[in-house]
Design an enzyme around this catalytic site. Structure first.
Site, PDB file in Angstrom:
ATOM      1  N   GLN A   1       0.867  -1.171   0.000  1.00 60.13           N
ATOM      2  CA  GLN A   1       0.000   0.000   0.000  1.00 60.13           C
ATOM      3  C   GLN A   1       0.904   1.221   0.000  1.00 60.13           C
ATOM      4  O   GLN A   1       1.369   1.672   1.040  1.00 60.13           O
ATOM      5  CB  GLN A   1      -0.913  -0.041   1.231  1.00 60.13           C
TER       6      GLN A   1
ATOM      7  N   GLY B   1     -11.789   2.396   4.992  1.00 61.13           N
ATOM      8  CA  GLY B   1     -10.916   1.517   4.213  1.00 61.13           C
ATOM      9  C   GLY B   1     -10.084   2.262   3.179  1.00 61.13           C
ATOM     10  O   GLY B   1     -10.322   3.449   2.902  1.00 61.13           O
ATOM     11  N   HIS B   2      -9.152   1.550   2.585  1.00 61.95           N
ATOM     12  CA  HIS B   2      -8.221   2.189   1.655  1.00 61.95           C
ATOM     13  C   HIS B   2      -8.923   2.709   0.404  1.00 61.95           C
ATOM     14  O   HIS B   2      -9.894   2.145  -0.054  1.00 61.95           O
ATOM     15  CB  HIS B   2      -7.051   1.275   1.312  1.00 61.95           C
ATOM     16  N   ASN B   3      -8.413   3.820  -0.086  1.00 59.19           N
ATOM     17  CA  ASN B   3      -8.897   4.461  -1.318  1.00 59.19           C
ATOM     18  C   ASN B   3     -10.253   5.155  -1.145  1.00 59.19           C
ATOM     19  O   ASN B   3     -10.786   5.691  -2.119  1.00 59.19           O
ATOM     20  CB  ASN B   3      -9.018   3.469  -2.484  1.00 59.19           C
TER      21      ASN B   3
END
Lengths: 342, 342, 342
Positions: free
Chosen positions: A196, A237-239
């Site tokens: 990431q 969460g990511h993004n």
């Protein structure tokens, strides 16, 4: 809290004064707990009776009629007036500027003026800390991270490498900004980690509650818009991209790549699935499970989430179901009897 | 990230090159954000149009047709290729070996070679830290705990006394391994604590997300199998046993003594009740409430969780219910009319 | 754990001995894992067969008949006996008294006798730490906070300014007591913060699990009653009042100003909405979403939560719905046919 006069409170609250300007009060308390030395507040007509019965010495009200003859501060929005008054009265708790001898600050980090860095805090290489920012006890700012002016990291808060936190943000104890997104791909034998390498970005005036998590992006950035407030134990969460002035209540969870608009309300324990979009001004009610996109302004409920009106309709129908099943059986019985009788 | 050639990327990703091997790229970005200096990727046919429209300088694709004429890396699994490439490109962030003068390491602890121990970290008596492990800022390893080779404890992670963490694990900020299980018995006057004298064991290649918790067992052990990945804010109760290569998504919760098999997927905010068993390869969809055992390979949804097919059937029926209630009332009306007419 | 005789175990457990008093055992283990050197326990008649088949050297049982002829400790409540025995056998893990040279204790803080303060811990101005309390590694006690006698703050636990923790409490790693409540009011342009000037109060014998949060009140206090046990990752919102001897299981969440009575059980992942009241002795089953008040003694389930009996009735009716829809269609068909035939 030090004592204050009603006049002083009126000025701080931006409210109109009704009654003895020199009345001295010692604290602010909820209606039920307030005594003669306390200022209290009435947040709507439904609390009028409680206001009349209250022992409070004075009241913040929206309508003079709500004060029941007590000394009062009258404001168009009593909650805003209360917020302003408390902001004025709140004891100064901000840490004094200075770097604790127990902190570890990289020589390549850049600190603004009047920065406070508490014992046990660690500031990584090339990190930048804005003027008057507070890095609390045992808090951590990773390499290349940026903390804006007047932002506070409370005890044990973590901002990982390369992440950016805006101005006047408050990162509460144990919150983690920029930990790795949950990204893996099955390679036939195991879950292979997808590094990431993106970051997490909080714009200005964002609050992140205790032990909440905002993950870094896989490639570009996870972003939380200006003025958005995130409660304790929330997972972003990511993004994910969250717009300005939205509210995420306790234990809500956003999966990866979610899009949330401006002025959205996400109630407690809501879950929003991968890649879903929630439009501007929408509301997801408590525990909703959002599995499809939510239109701007829409209110959704239930799991899977549906428009609130549909949810209520379905709930009402479900309430009638046991009785309907009896009626169906009865009708079948009658029909058979009639049919056979014919 | 430093610039890289397409040839270099192809080698790192284990992919076949199509186009100019000497093309220099500067970063990796998602399709929507990528510019001419970026490598991007297409994870399936449904992204073909986006790939064509993208400004990316090159693409990782599964099928040459997806590249739309751009320079490309062709791989049977583009996500695996991406993961490998990012692993190659990721800036080296690993802490340099050495024990910070601000760390506290028990003289009876045993440290492997090239261990890195950050400021504020504390290593308890008789703890063992494997070769090349990183114990991050303010992290804690309790007495008699064991940390395997190449494992990383990020900032503030906690591994309590006697617990064992395998090799190549990553314990993210604020995660807590081996806190007491939630065990009490009512003795007639109060909830009497049941001392939790077991441990928590993470096998090799386990990840535990930020602020997630894996409790120690009452008597024997809580165990997380090799290669299993646990997301942020997940709760794993005492005595749970999780098999190899399973996935537990954000905010999922396992009550006490749960058994989860191999290659299970537990989606976000799922709850699994006391002593339930989830078989190998099963999937619990988001927010499912598992109150009965789940068979191997089964997909369950809803609360209480039921086979996904049943869940869908029930949802579809519920959608039709309001209209069915009207039809029932109409039929009753007609029947009565007819009945009386006869 | 050191070896112990069956006689010694009987005394510690407050149980009646049956069999060889001098039998030496080495550990306590669950039935399935126990070997000849282990003491195990049978917690009910349904485990009788397992007890008979177990290789355990001795058993704690409620009824001599459950021991299957093995040496046994007989107790009216085997779980209570087990808790007592483990309390006796548990290795002494309590930190030795003393203040670590790596701790930072304000000169105006007051420490009781035999207090233990670990490395990295910080004690704020005018804070009070009771006799024999343990402030763990990297834990934090804010200004004017009070920690009662014999209370333990585990690694990284946080008690914010002015909050009070009673005697014999256990605050597990990463738990945060007294962070700001989630209070904002929209002022037309932004979410204005309502300063949270109240406190959080934990009465005696309260446990708070790892990474759980109990927010401070806006004005007066958030209060957790004596003997109440809170599991990991639970959220208790501002102004909540929880009675004595209640249980809040993992990941449960209480919104603001919730009232929970005495001896209430709140199961895992339950959510309780703003200002709701849950009466004494009530139970909210797992994942329930409480949107209306719960009567004393009531058991509620589902989202929105309803009496458990209603929930079961509704679930049963929902199970029958697909078939009922077919029957309705069939009846309509028959009716039409009959009607037209007439």
């Amino acid at each position: 809290m030090r004592p204050f006069t009603l006049q002083e409170a009126a000025s701080a609250a931006g409210a109109r004064l009704s009654g003895d300007a020199d009345l001295v009060l010692k604290s602010v308390a909820p209606l039920a707990d307030a005594g003669p030395d306390d200022l209290s507040f009435v947040s709507g007509a439904r609390y009028r009776a409680a206001a009349r019965d209250s022992r409070a010495g004075a009241l913040i009200v929206g309508d003079a009629a709500d004060a029941g003859g007590k000394p009062a501060l009258i404001a168009s929005n009593p909650s805003v007036a209360l917020a302003r008054l408390l902001d004025y009265l709140e004891p100064a708790r901000k840490a004094a500027p200075g770097v604790s001898s127990r902190a570890v600050v990289s020589p390549t980090a850049r600190l603004g003026t009047e920065v406070a860095i508490g014992p046990g805090a660690v500031i990584g290489e090339r990190a930048e800390i804005g003027d008057r920012a507070v890095i609390g006890v045992n808090a951590y700012v990773g390499p290349d991270a940026q903390i804006g002016r007047d932002t506070i990291l409370f005890t044990g808060a973590v901002v990982e490498w390369g992440c950016r936190v805006g101005e006047r943000c408050r990162i509460f104890p144990g919150a983690v900004i920029g930990s790795d997104g949950f990204g893996y791909v099955w390679d036939g034998e195991r879950h292979l980690r997808i590094p990431q390498i993106g970051v997490a970005v909080l714009e200005d005036d964002v609050d992140v509650g205790a032990n909440a998590c905002v993950d870094r992006a896989a490639l570009s950035e996870t972003r939380v818009g200006r003025g958005t407030k995130i409660d304790n134990l929330v997972q972003v969460g990511h993004n994910a991209r969250i717009g300005e002035h939205s509210i995420l209540c306790g234990q809500a969870g956003l999966a990866g790549s979610v899009r949330v608009g401006r002025r959205v309300t996400i109630a407690g324990q809501v879950g929003i699935g991968d890649r879903m979009t929630v439009g501007d001004g929408a509301t997801c009610t408590a525990q909703a499970g959002v599995m499809s996109n939510v239109e701007p302004g829409q209110v959704v409920s239930g799991m899977p989430a549906e428009p609130h009106r549909e949810f209520l309709k379905r709930e009402a129908a479900a309430d009638r179901l046991p009785e309907a099943l009896s009626r169906l059986a009865e009708l079948e019985r009658k029909f058979t009897a009639k049919f056979e009788a014919l």
